[in-house]
Design an enzyme around this catalytic site. Sequence first.
Site, PDB file in Angstrom:
ATOM      1  N   LYS A 147       0.209   4.132  12.091  1.00 59.05           N
ATOM      2  CA  LYS A 147       1.002   3.495  11.020  1.00 59.05           C
ATOM      3  C   LYS A 147       1.901   2.445  11.668  1.00 59.05           C
ATOM      4  CE  LYS A 147       3.244   5.148   6.789  1.00 59.05           C
ATOM      5  NZ  LYS A 147       2.474   4.470   5.792  1.00 59.05           N
ATOM      6  N   GLU A 183      -9.657   2.222   2.326  1.00 62.03           N
ATOM      7  CA  GLU A 183      -8.416   2.780   1.773  1.00 62.03           C
ATOM      8  C   GLU A 183      -7.688   1.666   1.045  1.00 62.03           C
ATOM      9  OE1 GLU A 183      -5.579   4.031   4.836  1.00 62.03           O
ATOM     10  OE2 GLU A 183      -6.371   2.511   6.188  1.00 62.03           O
TER      11      GLU A 183
HETATM   12  N1  PDD Z   1       1.851   3.791   2.844  1.00 64.01           N
HETATM   13  N2  PDD Z   1      -3.090   4.233   3.786  1.00 64.01           N
HETATM   14  C1  PDD Z   1      -2.224   3.256   4.129  1.00 64.01           C
HETATM   15  C2  PDD Z   1      -2.758   2.010   4.745  1.00 64.01           C
HETATM   16  C3  PDD Z   1      -0.842   3.442   3.904  1.00 64.01           C
HETATM   17  O1  PDD Z   1       0.022   2.494   4.267  1.00 64.01           O
HETATM   18  C4  PDD Z   1      -0.386   4.633   3.276  1.00 64.01           C
HETATM   19  C5  PDD Z   1       1.076   4.892   3.017  1.00 64.01           C
HETATM   20  C6  PDD Z   1      -1.335   5.605   2.927  1.00 64.01           C
HETATM   21  C7  PDD Z   1      -0.939   6.907   2.295  1.00 64.01           C
HETATM   22  O2  PDD Z   1      -0.312   7.750   3.244  1.00 64.01           O
HETATM   23  P1  PDD Z   1       0.717   8.883   2.831  1.00 64.01           P
HETATM   24  O3  PDD Z   1       0.034   9.753   1.851  1.00 64.01           O
HETATM   25  O4  PDD Z   1       0.981   9.566   4.114  1.00 64.01           O
HETATM   26  O5  PDD Z   1       1.926   8.198   2.239  1.00 64.01           O
HETATM   27  C8  PDD Z   1      -2.678   5.381   3.212  1.00 64.01           C
HETATM   28  C9  PDD Z   1       3.294   3.887   2.705  1.00 64.01           C
HETATM   29  C10 PDD Z   1       3.708   4.728   1.566  1.00 64.01           C
HETATM   30  C11 PDD Z   1       3.877   2.482   2.717  1.00 64.01           C
HETATM   31  O6  PDD Z   1       3.259   1.613   3.342  1.00 64.01           O
HETATM   32  O7  PDD Z   1       4.924   2.263   2.154  1.00 64.01           O
END
Ligand code: PDD
Length: 286
Positions: A147, A183
Amino acid sequence: MELYIFYNGYFYPQSAPLLSVLDRGLCFGDGLFELIRCIGGKFLLFDRHIQRMRKSAAFLEMPFPYRKDELLDYARKLVKVNGIKDGELYLEITRGEAPRYHEFPRDTKPNFFMVLNALRQMPENCREKGVKVITFPDIRWGYCHLKTINLLPNILAKEMAKKKGAYEALFIRGDEKGTYLTEGSSSSIFAIEGDVLITPEEDNILPGVTRAIVIEIAKQVNMKITERRLYMNEYKACDEAFLTSTVSEVLPVIRIDNKKIAKGIPGPKTEKLQSVYRSLMQSYLQ
Ligand code: PDD
């Protein structure tokens, strides 16, 4: 009232000039982030988010400066000083400050900060009505399981979605069998065909925390789960589709590139997963 933020062990007003222009996050995007929901002053799945952040930091050989329980204490202080009980906690770690040479600097301490904001506004009734999505080429790199704060492709995708009146952009790639979805720009994706829940395998996507919980829930309600490549033609022809994220929770998708998915309304299995997830949220608070 100005917000207070956490920065390297201390609390400061948000406008305090803290980050140096030598910070490697600013210069290189050499950093990681997390986003954690705060509900009634407690944090949703805090452990799992910190675990993901620690693992990514280790991958990038970035020392992780705090224990989980220390971070949870600091996060709880942010709730107190800011008086925000329902919000989103943004955490970021960068490799720290050093003269701008690409290779990892020696003896540099990471910078770590956390900001607690009020929860963003979601489109009205979107969880009941569902949302539209568009597709956008997956122009990202090979380490999407991290991330990282390098989010330009995600930003461009989300901006295109906004221009087209959609909630989210789903990234697409191609292989010898056709176009497949990876995704969303900030969410994980799912399709339902009959009683099978299909979600892209963890191959160059972010291992979503919400995704993992929804897979656990689906198992509990006796759905069959397949983690594999999800092709565009299947997605367009599926019975139900939804996306998941910390902020979106379980959100039905009713149109893709302006084509209806099934009848163009949220499906019953999605609604079931959505309501079980909602009812379990309290038990995931820390
Ligand atoms: N984004 N895929 C991507 C590319 C993401 O950036 C996110 C989350 C997810 C979902 O992950 P999770 O369920 O752990 O929140 C999948 C966050 C919320 C953001 O960029 O603000």
